[in-house]
Scaffold this active site. Structure first.
Site, mmCIF file in Angstrom:
data_model
loop_
_atom_site.group_PDB
_atom_site.id
_atom_site.type_symbol
_atom_site.label_atom_id
_atom_site.label_comp_id
_atom_site.label_asym_id
_atom_site.label_seq_id
_atom_site.Cartn_x
_atom_site.Cartn_y
_atom_site.Cartn_z
ATOM 1 N N ASP A 28 1.006 -1.130 -0.015
ATOM 2 C CA ASP A 28 -0.053 0.045 0.046
ATOM 3 C C ASP A 28 0.867 1.084 0.110
ATOM 4 O OD1 ASP A 28 -2.214 1.639 -0.079
ATOM 5 O OD2 ASP A 28 -3.177 0.743 1.580
HETATM 6 C C1 BGC Z 1 -4.983 3.285 0.029
HETATM 7 C C2 BGC Z 1 -5.256 2.126 -1.228
HETATM 8 C C3 BGC Z 1 -5.162 2.860 -2.438
HETATM 9 C C4 BGC Z 1 -4.108 3.530 -2.565
HETATM 10 C C5 BGC Z 1 -3.681 4.103 -3.787
HETATM 11 C C6 BGC Z 1 -3.766 4.093 -0.199
HETATM 12 O O1 BGC Z 1 -3.972 4.933 0.865
HETATM 13 O O2 BGC Z 1 -5.238 2.399 1.020
HETATM 14 O O3 BGC Z 1 -6.473 1.268 -0.925
HETATM 15 O O4 BGC Z 1 -5.384 1.732 -3.427
HETATM 16 O O5 BGC Z 1 -3.961 4.540 -1.399
HETATM 17 O O6 BGC Z 1 -4.349 5.360 -4.178
#
Ligand code: BGC
Length: 754
Positions: free
Chosen positions: A292
């Site tokens: 993530d």
């Molecule tokens: C979120 C993810 C997301 C990623 C990209 C993160 O802060 O937890 O679920 O896919 O950002 O935007």
């Protein structure tokens, strides 16, 4: 616009692609091509494949500031980048793809990811709402359309579906999941992945899906986002992991994302049990895992990694293949390999996985397949897409309460429509609205106009003050009651009131945990004032999570849960309150009576002191509240009635067949979600009082009666023990079938051996 797209990058002049378009290759050939490519790649180029950059700064977490955007694109030219996120649009994607394909030494195409969560340009209901439809075909179609539109804008990969189970509506991201139940969550996960990935991943309108967040992110303590998660192995294996496994086993999902949280003390990005032992080991997952946003680096703050170098080592060893925006692979992996601290085989395996998915997407055959036809974008917001968005929105609405058949509204009634959210064209788009444009949803006011309702509109009270934006939090109106008088006057004059209250579209979602989940701001006061003026009040709730509606339930005769329903919100709500559509949605998550009850969920354990017991103190309960939720999982009313009878169980060679008769006893055609719950009253591990193990949605005309049949096999009867082993035990089982998790028609059988 919610997302800032790639700016100021000129489309590169037309050099011809290094890869000629050819049909998708057989899997063996793919692996051979990957071998050949790996043999040619330098260590830096390999690490490049494991590095993902965003096209803008500060999307959902901290990223370094400065004039580094250009630098990132230089790195693409150097083959130091394998993927970009947040680059959207044919021209934009093509421009960046050309840097990789034409300028880099090996010309390996990039894979472009984006959070296409509930629609891309045509916005569908938030995932929690879609789960309330219990309509797997519609959910699959919704994801299919999202993929078609995303692919038309050059994207190859969505960071969806989020399959996190959660029992805590304080957590803002419950809007993004399928609720509290692992069985429904698994079915929905499979439907969504199938929708995104389609039958043929190499087609130019299918995209790779991501199951996220591995694992336990929905169990953050206190519902506070990014917080610690501590769960035992029985909960981990029986509640949290099933949707991940189902998406791999049944839908061949191609990527997974790990999570920000620690799980039992180990940050998920550094968790080798989850990633290597389970996903890539026991479950045979051969796609890749992306971290993530910045979660590699965050292992330092968790107190798990001593340095960024340490974080890189821990992450690659644990099986986190691609690094999203934390730069620990980019900056440290080469040194780790060269010094012998990390085995190059781990890097090769991660690169192979990334290249495999790129092959499967057809990007090696033609890196421009998603961007080569200008007509591709004509499909965005196509009428057919909006028509499905309307279907899903209608089916996502849940009728929570309807005393004395206050709903549907009758012809000729004068309605006072009240509440800022009724005129809001933005809130229904919800939080993860991808490329959806602000203020473009059909409002309830517009929906009522189109449906020919005789109504007067009054705002009553604004929900927010100041401009709501991304990522700024919504600032709630806690003092402006200046619109109350006009609203109350309109209510007095009307036959009935429809009051639309709830959360702004950006009040739930990532980073938007709330400790008080009542109606925000002065809306509760408005509700009470309007109800005092005209008790014939219908409350329509827009929210990204279950709210506390205890006062409303005690006082308001009709309550409709309308979530954030996407572009067609106003049409869908109008169609339900006028009775043009008979609501059939069922809650995918329990609605608590009070925050103090959380977590409250239907598949709890009995305890050694179950109740309720009259005039007793020493049983498991609160002294000031019932144990039950306000509205249980699976609950949802209809304008007609359904009766269940003749529950029968037949056992044959280990297979268990359950059948029940369901009848429409009312005067309107309607859909009912027939739900089957199982209880294993004695087992080697204490089992929940009820668990959903089957459901079927049936449409019945008045007086129609039909038989619904369920098959139960070991998969439904068994469970994971405290060591994570799946076991199916002998003995008695209870079965309950009905229209909610409170179903009271029951029967039992004994499993004696296959
Ligand atoms: C979120 C993810 C997301 C990623 C990209 C993160 O802060 O937890 O679920 O896919 O950002 O935007």
């Amino acid at each position: 616009m919610i997302r800032k797209f790639l700016a100021g990058l000129a489309v590169m002049a037309g050099l011809s692609p290094v890869f000629s378009p050819v049909a998708a290759l057989a899997q063996d050939d793919v692996e051979r091509q990957i071998d050949a490519l790996l043999a040619e790649m330098t260590l830096e180029e390999k690490i490049g494949q494991l590095t993902q950059y965003s096209s803008f700064w500060d999307a959902t977490g901290p990223a370094p500031q400065g004039g580094e955007q250009e630098e990132k694109f230089d790195q693409v030219r150097d083959g130091r980048v394998g993927s970009m996120l947040n680059v959207v649009g044919r021209d934009e994607v093509r421009a960046v793809q050309e840097l990789a394909v034409e300028d880099s030494r090996l010309g390996i195409p990039l894979i472009f990811g984006y959070d296409v969560v509930h629609g891309h340009k045509t916005i569908f209901p938030i995932p929690l709402a879609e789960a309330a439809s219990w309509d797997l075909d519609l959910i699959e179609q919704s994801a299919r359309i999202a993929a078609i539109e995303a692919a038309a804008q050059g994207l190859n990969w969505t960071f969806a579906p989020m399959v996190d189970i959660s029992r805590d509506p304080r957590w803002g991201r419950v809007m993004e999941g399928a609720g509290e139940d692992p069985y429904l969550g698994s079915r929905v996960a499979v439907a969504r992945v199938n929708g995104f990935q389609g039958d043929d991943l190499s087609a130019d309108d299918t995209i790779a899906a991501t199951i996220k967040h591995l694992a336990g992110y929905g169990f953050s303590e206190g519902g506070r986002d990014y917080n610690t998660v501590d769960v035992g192995s029985v909960t981990l294996h029986n509640i949290i992991l099933p949707p991940f496994k189902a998406a791999i086993d049944e839908a061949n999902v191609r990527t997974a994302m790990n999570s920000f949280n620690t799980l039992n003390g180990v940050p998920a990005t550094g968790d080798s049990y989850l990633q290597r032992d389970l996903l890539k080991g026991a479950w045979g997952f051969d796609g890749f895992i992306v971290s993530d946003w910045g979660s590699g680096r965050e292992m330092i703050d968790h107190g798990f990694a001593a340095s960024e170098r340490d974080a890189a080592e821990l992450a690659i060893e644990a099986g986190s293949d691609m690094d999203m925006e934390s730069y620990v692979y980019r900056d440290h992996l080469a040194d780790l390999v060269e010094s012998g601290d990390v085995d190059i085989a781990l890097v090769d395996d991660a690169v192979r996985r990334v290249l495999r998915v790129k092959h499967e997407l057809g990007l090696f055959a033609d890196p421009y397949r998603y961007v080569d036809d200008p007509a591709q974008e004509d499909i965005l917001m196509a009428p057919a897409h909006r028509a499905i968005a309307l279907e899903v929105a209608k089916d996502s609405i849940v009728l929570l309460k309807n005393e004395d058949s206050l709903l549907p509204l009758k012809q000729g009634e004068k309605i006072a429509l009240i509440g800022a959210l009724a005129a809001d064209k933005d809130t229904p788009l919800g939080n993860w609205r991808a490329a959806g444009e602000s203020d473009t949803a059909v409002s309830v006011v517009e929906g009522f106009e189109a449906a020919g309702v005789d109504f007067t509109y009054r705002e009553g009270a604004a929900v927010q003050v100041g401009e709501a934006g991304f990522p700024q939090p919504v600032v709630v109106n806690t003092s402006d009651r200046s619109g109350f008088d006009a609203a109350v006057a309109a209510a007095r004059k009307a036959d009935k009131v429809v009051l639309v209250l709830g959360e702004d579209g950006l009040q739930s979602g990532e980073g938007r945990s709330r400790s008080d989940i009542g109606l925000p701001g002065v809306q509760q006061e408005l509700l009470e004032a309007v109800h005092a003026a005209n008790p014939a009040t219908v409350l329509v709730v827009m929210s990204g999570r279950p709210l506390i509606l205890d006062w409303a339930d005690a006082n308001i005769p009709a309550i409709v849960q309308a979530w954030h329903l996407g572009h067609e919100s106003g049409h869908a709500i109008a169609s339900v309150v006028t009775g043009a559509h008979n609501p059939g949605g069922k809650l995918p998550m329990s609605f608590p009576r009070s925050v103090g009850q959380i977590p409250v969920y239907y598949n709890y354990l009995n305890t050694g002191r179950p109740g309720p017991l009259e005039n007793e103190v020493f049983w498991s309960h609160y002294n000031d509240l019932p144990n039950t939720p306000l509205y249980p999982f699976g609950h949802g009313l209809s304008y007609t009635g359904f009766a269940y009878s003749e529950l029968e169980i037949v056992q044959n060679a280990g297979a268990v067949t359950v059948s029940v008769m369901v009848e429409n006893t009312g005067e309107m055609a309607g859909e009912e979600v027939v739900q089957l719950y199982l209880r294993d009253p004695v087992a080697s591990v204490a089992r929940p009082v009820r668990e959903l193990k089957g459901f079927e949605k049936v449409m019945l005309v008045p007086g129609e009666i039909t038989q619904v049949t369920f098959e139960l096999s070991g998969a439904e009867l068994g469970f994971y023990d405290q060591h994570g082993n799946f076991t199916v035990e002998y003995g008695a089982f209870e079965v309950y079938v009905g229209g909610s998790s409170m179903a009271d028609l029951g029967a039992s059988f004994t499993r004696t051996g296959d």
